[in-house]
Design an enzyme around this catalytic site. Structure first.
Site, PDB file in Angstrom:
ATOM      1  N   ALA A  36       0.867  -1.197   0.000  1.00  0.00           N
ATOM      2  CA  ALA A  36       0.000   0.000   0.000  1.00  0.00           C
ATOM      3  C   ALA A  36       0.897   1.238   0.000  1.00  0.00           C
ATOM      4  O   ALA A  36       0.743   2.139   0.827  1.00  0.00           O
ATOM      5  CB  ALA A  36      -0.953  -0.004   1.194  1.00  0.00           C
ATOM      6  N   LEU A  37       1.824   1.242  -0.919  1.00  0.00           N
ATOM      7  CA  LEU A  37       2.913   2.219  -0.879  1.00  0.00           C
ATOM      8  C   LEU A  37       2.459   3.614  -1.289  1.00  0.00           C
ATOM      9  O   LEU A  37       1.578   3.777  -2.128  1.00  0.00           O
ATOM     10  CB  LEU A  37       4.053   1.759  -1.793  1.00  0.00           C
ATOM     11  CG  LEU A  37       4.589   0.348  -1.501  1.00  0.00           C
ATOM     12  CD1 LEU A  37       5.756   0.022  -2.423  1.00  0.00           C
ATOM     13  CD2 LEU A  37       5.014   0.195  -0.047  1.00  0.00           C
ATOM     14  N   GLU A  39       4.051   8.079  -1.196  1.00  0.00           N
ATOM     15  CA  GLU A  39       5.260   8.878  -1.381  1.00  0.00           C
ATOM     16  C   GLU A  39       6.273   8.689  -0.229  1.00  0.00           C
ATOM     17  O   GLU A  39       7.478   8.798  -0.437  1.00  0.00           O
ATOM     18  CB  GLU A  39       4.865  10.359  -1.559  1.00  0.00           C
ATOM     19  CG  GLU A  39       5.998  11.325  -1.853  1.00  0.00           C
ATOM     20  CD  GLU A  39       6.906  10.934  -3.032  1.00  0.00           C
ATOM     21  OE1 GLU A  39       6.414  10.314  -3.999  1.00  0.00           O
ATOM     22  OE2 GLU A  39       8.118  11.249  -2.963  1.00  0.00           O
ATOM     23  N   HIS A  41       6.978   5.842   1.260  1.00  0.00           N
ATOM     24  CA  HIS A  41       7.772   4.663   0.888  1.00  0.00           C
ATOM     25  C   HIS A  41       8.666   4.972  -0.305  1.00  0.00           C
ATOM     26  O   HIS A  41       9.790   4.477  -0.391  1.00  0.00           O
ATOM     27  CB  HIS A  41       6.852   3.495   0.526  1.00  0.00           C
ATOM     28  CG  HIS A  41       5.949   3.059   1.621  1.00  0.00           C
ATOM     29  ND1 HIS A  41       4.623   3.404   1.670  1.00  0.00           N
ATOM     30  CD2 HIS A  41       6.185   2.309   2.726  1.00  0.00           C
ATOM     31  CE1 HIS A  41       4.066   2.864   2.748  1.00  0.00           C
ATOM     32  NE2 HIS A  41       4.989   2.205   3.407  1.00  0.00           N
ATOM     33  N   LEU A 193       2.055  11.273   5.755  1.00  0.00           N
ATOM     34  CA  LEU A 193       1.505  10.232   4.879  1.00  0.00           C
ATOM     35  C   LEU A 193       1.439   8.895   5.615  1.00  0.00           C
ATOM     36  O   LEU A 193       2.339   8.549   6.370  1.00  0.00           O
ATOM     37  CB  LEU A 193       2.368  10.090   3.618  1.00  0.00           C
ATOM     38  CG  LEU A 193       2.478  11.303   2.713  1.00  0.00           C
ATOM     39  CD1 LEU A 193       3.067  10.894   1.367  1.00  0.00           C
ATOM     40  CD2 LEU A 193       1.122  11.976   2.481  1.00  0.00           C
ATOM     41  N   SER A 194       0.344   8.183   5.399  1.00  0.00           N
ATOM     42  CA  SER A 194       0.159   6.868   6.000  1.00  0.00           C
ATOM     43  C   SER A 194      -0.773   6.073   5.096  1.00  0.00           C
ATOM     44  O   SER A 194      -1.699   6.638   4.488  1.00  0.00           O
ATOM     45  CB  SER A 194      -0.481   7.026   7.383  1.00  0.00           C
ATOM     46  OG  SER A 194      -1.087   5.804   7.779  1.00  0.00           O
ATOM     47  N   SER A 195      -0.541   4.770   5.031  1.00  0.00           N
ATOM     48  CA  SER A 195      -1.406   3.914   4.210  1.00  0.00           C
ATOM     49  C   SER A 195      -2.836   3.942   4.733  1.00  0.00           C
ATOM     50  O   SER A 195      -3.779   3.627   4.020  1.00  0.00           O
ATOM     51  CB  SER A 195      -0.894   2.474   4.224  1.00  0.00           C
ATOM     52  OG  SER A 195       0.438   2.453   3.788  1.00  0.00           O
TER      53      SER A 195
END
Ligand code: PAF
Length: 293
Positions: A36-37, A39, A41, A193-195
């Site tokens: 679930a990548l 930015e 990652h 940012l988080s999945s």
């Protein structure tokens, strides 16, 4: 696509050896992920690609670190998009094993225990989470060990407690790997940012911005050598009705013990980490900023 996908440990070993030989390389970077990548990652991958001859990313949704089966089931799985993102960043190899490949006999009998450091903050509301996360990180680090002279693994600063625990595990148990921390990536409005952000409604996402706003407030007070007055920053978060604050503290970055005496009325001096966790709608969000003054 130039990127190669493997699903077994044996294939991973063979493919990473081949790549190192092909490139005449001496360094290998490992980027562990659950897929679930986004930015964040991509930044981990980019950082690893810039510093290593061969880069391996792993994609594995680790059942051992999920407290409940519902959370595990609804964790997003987006393999095709993930491969595209990693390919675009120049990652050479992806290891995406099945649960049976990683835990052939079911749940492992022997695990890493995260000790006191794993019981506080995130560990307090997710019992067993860090033991499960460290156990898979230990396995992934072992899978990635190769003939390379230099072996590095990349973790996001966003998961600050996980990062501290991985550093402790590597140091306490002498893993032959250098741990590299990569700064948190935020969207333009400040949200880390988080999945899991994809589960927020528009209104919840708007409310969630109070977390980074409150962290920025603490950061600016630290930079100005002012008292942090953590209580007033907590009040700011609590004023947002859609946000249920779990904790908001300033801690020692290595031990994660609160620096309470340094946070209210006296000017902040030294190193710290402001950490916050809150539930917003269906999602538990965490964020942090390093402080230096
Ligand atoms: O941070 C994550 O995505 C996971 O906890 C990790 C390190 C890949 C272990 O499953």
């Amino acid at each position: 696509m130039a990127i190669k996908l493997v699903t077994t440990a044996a294939e991973l070993r063979a493919a990473s050896r081949e790549l190192l030989a092909e490139k005449g390389g001496s360094s290998l970077g490992l980027v562990p992920t659950m897929g679930a990548l986004h930015e964040g990652h991509a930044t981990l991958a980019r950082t690893a690609v810039a510093a290593n001859d061969v880069v391996v990313a792993t994609i594995f949704v680790n059942p051992l670190q999920f407290g409940d089966a519902v959370d595990l089931d609804r964790y997003p799985r987006t393999l095709d998009a993930d491969l595209e993102l990693l390919d675009a960043e120049g990652v050479d190899l992806v290891f995406a094993p099945s649960v049976d490949e990683v835990y052939p006999g079911g749940e492992p009998l022997i695990r890493i225990t995260s000790g006191r450091l794993g019981e506080k903050w995130e560990g307090a509301s997710r019992p067993g989470h860090f033991d499960g996360a460290l156990t898979i990180v230990a396995k992934l680090l072992h899978y990635g060990i190769s003939a390379a002279q230099t072996y590095r693994a990349y973790f996001g600063q966003k998961d600050a407690q996980q990062l501290s625990l991985v550093r402790r595990m590597v140091s306490d148990l002498n893993f032959p790997v250098e741990i590299v921390a990569v700064p948190t990536v935020r969207s333009a409005d400040g949200l880390a940012l988080s999945s899991r952000n994809r589960f927020l409604s528009d209104k919840e996402r708007e409310a969630a911005l109070v977390l980074s706003r409150a962290l920025r407030l603490i950061e600016s007070r630290a930079l100005a050598h002012e008292p942090l007055d953590l209580e007033s920053a907590r009040a700011l978060v609590k004023s947002e009705s859609r946000v249920a604050l779990d904790y908001f503290e300033v801690v020692d970055p290595a031990t994660l013990e609160p620096l309470a005496e340094n946070c209210q009325d006296t000017p902040f001096r030294g190193e710290g980490l402001a950490i916050i966790a809150a539930r917003v709608g269906p999602v538990r969000l965490i964020d942090n900023v390093p402080l230096s003054s």
